[in-house]
Design a protein around this motif. Structure first.
Motif, PDB file in Angstrom:
ATOM      1  N   GLN A  35       0.843  -1.187   0.000  1.00 50.51           N
ATOM      2  CA  GLN A  35       0.000   0.000   0.000  1.00 50.51           C
ATOM      3  C   GLN A  35       0.885   1.246   0.000  1.00 50.51           C
ATOM      4  OE1 GLN A  35      -3.009  -0.131   3.093  1.00 50.51           O
ATOM      5  NE2 GLN A  35      -3.231  -2.363   2.932  1.00 50.51           N
ATOM      6  N   GLU A  77      -8.169   4.273  -7.848  1.00 52.29           N
ATOM      7  CA  GLU A  77      -9.182   3.903  -6.852  1.00 52.29           C
ATOM      8  C   GLU A  77      -8.730   2.737  -5.992  1.00 52.29           C
ATOM      9  OE1 GLU A  77     -13.917   2.547  -6.650  1.00 52.29           O
ATOM     10  OE2 GLU A  77     -12.944   2.988  -8.580  1.00 52.29           O
ATOM     11  N   HIS A  78      -8.003   1.814  -6.572  1.00 52.05           N
ATOM     12  CA  HIS A  78      -7.521   0.634  -5.841  1.00 52.05           C
ATOM     13  C   HIS A  78      -5.993   0.641  -5.869  1.00 52.05           C
ATOM     14  CE1 HIS A  78     -11.489  -0.468  -7.672  1.00 52.05           C
ATOM     15  NE2 HIS A  78     -11.748  -0.737  -6.396  1.00 52.05           N
ATOM     16  N   GLN A  80      -3.334  -0.457  -4.569  1.00 49.70           N
ATOM     17  CA  GLN A  80      -2.682  -1.504  -3.809  1.00 49.70           C
ATOM     18  C   GLN A  80      -2.156  -2.562  -4.768  1.00 49.70           C
ATOM     19  OE1 GLN A  80      -4.653  -3.063  -0.234  1.00 49.70           O
ATOM     20  NE2 GLN A  80      -6.303  -1.568  -0.529  1.00 49.70           N
ATOM     21  N   ARG A 147      -7.715  -8.275  -8.721  1.00 52.02           N
ATOM     22  CA  ARG A 147      -8.580  -7.453  -7.858  1.00 52.02           C
ATOM     23  C   ARG A 147      -9.766  -8.246  -7.329  1.00 52.02           C
ATOM     24  NH1 ARG A 147     -11.047  -5.547  -4.721  1.00 52.02           N
ATOM     25  NH2 ARG A 147     -12.197  -3.580  -4.567  1.00 52.02           N
ATOM     26  N   TRP A 150      -8.984 -10.012  -3.907  1.00 54.19           N
ATOM     27  CA  TRP A 150      -8.426  -9.288  -2.771  1.00 54.19           C
ATOM     28  C   TRP A 150      -9.196  -9.554  -1.477  1.00 54.19           C
ATOM     29  CZ3 TRP A 150      -6.916  -3.645  -4.544  1.00 54.19           C
ATOM     30  CH2 TRP A 150      -5.880  -3.731  -5.485  1.00 54.19           C
TER      31      TRP A 150
END
Length: 292
Positions: A35, A77-78, A80, A147, A150
């Motif tokens: 992250q 938006e994601h 990670q 995704r 996750w």
């Protein structure tokens, strides 16, 4: 996606090796969640079983664990990255740091024929009678988790525990649990606000208890940092957990100079936190068993 991190502190290099070595003794694979402000290392597939082991390393301070840290996630938006890797490969790549003085350890996500986590280091390496200053590089195959998967790695939400107690040393608890796991499948962890801690195993024939006194103990605060309601305050808490799983953790821990803190949710959950340094910690959660 992009990931690049550099460690220049010798102690941090060895701590990372100790962390990965601990995980390797429990499971063959680990998930690495990258992250913008931290890296989370966790055991694959344990969350659904109620138990969970994970380590959080702060990445926001350039004077902290990482001297350099750059990442770009899947999208804005994601933001990670989730990677799956074999622990044995990581241990092998980092093993040079145990007995040799390295100038840096660099980790980078690269794409060759497959996705790889490239681990590069340089420093003084002692090899029999020779002293060398080579650049060592390993490319560890990794699986980039899509995704849609996750959610399989979501960590348990924090909760309000009843008591928090500072545990004795890893060495002392390891010796006790090595004996107790062979006596009973479960062990009860019992703590009081007076600073007493007991590890109790019961069989049809005998009850064996080990006691510690004078430990730091406090009522656990809610996750939001608020105060516990007076009617919810408690003077004692206990949790019966799987003896072999607790023993396995203590046997696997590869760092002894650490602060261990137990959070107990009465008859529900045991959480042990290993504080290695500021903003670097490992958590282990075990659910209660056989409480009826």
């Amino acid at each position: 996606m992009k990931f690049r991190a550099v460690i220049t502190d010798t102690l941090c290099m060895r701590e990372l090796l100790d962390i990965v070595t601990t995980f390797s003794r429990i499971n063959r694979n680990i998930a690495i969640n990258i992250q913008p402000s931290k890296v989370i290392i966790q055991i694959e597939g344990e969350v659904e079983a109620g138990q969970c082991l994970w380590c959080e390393i702060d990445a926001s301070n350039r004077n902290g664990f990482f001297s350099e840290f750059v990442m770009d996630g899947v999208d804005a938006e994601h933001n990670q990255i989730y990677l799956m890797a074999a622990t044995s490969n990581l241990v092998q790549a980092l093993s040079y740091t145990r007995n040799n003085t390295m100038d840096y350890v660099k980790m980078k996500l690269v794409k060759t024929d497959v996705a790889c986590l490239e681990v590069e280091m340089s420093g003084i390496v002692h090899n029999e009678s020779d002293i060398m200053n080579p650049k060592v590089q390993h490319q560890i195959p990794v699986t980039v988790v899509p995704r849609s998967e996750w959610g399989n790695f979501d960590l348990p939400l924090d909760m309000v525990y009843d008591l928090t107690v500072m545990l004795p040393s890893v060495k002392s608890l390891k010796g006790l649990m090595d004996k107790k796991k062979n006596m009973s499948p479960s062990v009860t962890i019992y703590a009081t606000l007076a600073g007493e801690l007991s590890l109790v195993v019961e069989t049809d024939v005998v009850t064996v208890a080990s006691h510690f006194k004078g430990l730091q103990c406090a009522r656990a605060k809610p996750p939001d940092g608020g105060e516990t309601e007076p009617e919810q305050e408690t003077l004692e808490a206990a949790c019966k957990v799987d003896a072999k799983k607790l023993s396995t953790l203590l046997e696997s821990v590869d760092f002894c100079e650490t602060k261990m803190i137990a959070n107990i949710k009465n008859e529900h959950l045991l959480k042990i936190k290993f504080e290695m340094r500021e903003h670097v910690f490992m958590n282990f959660i075990l659910p209660a068993v056989d409480f009826e």
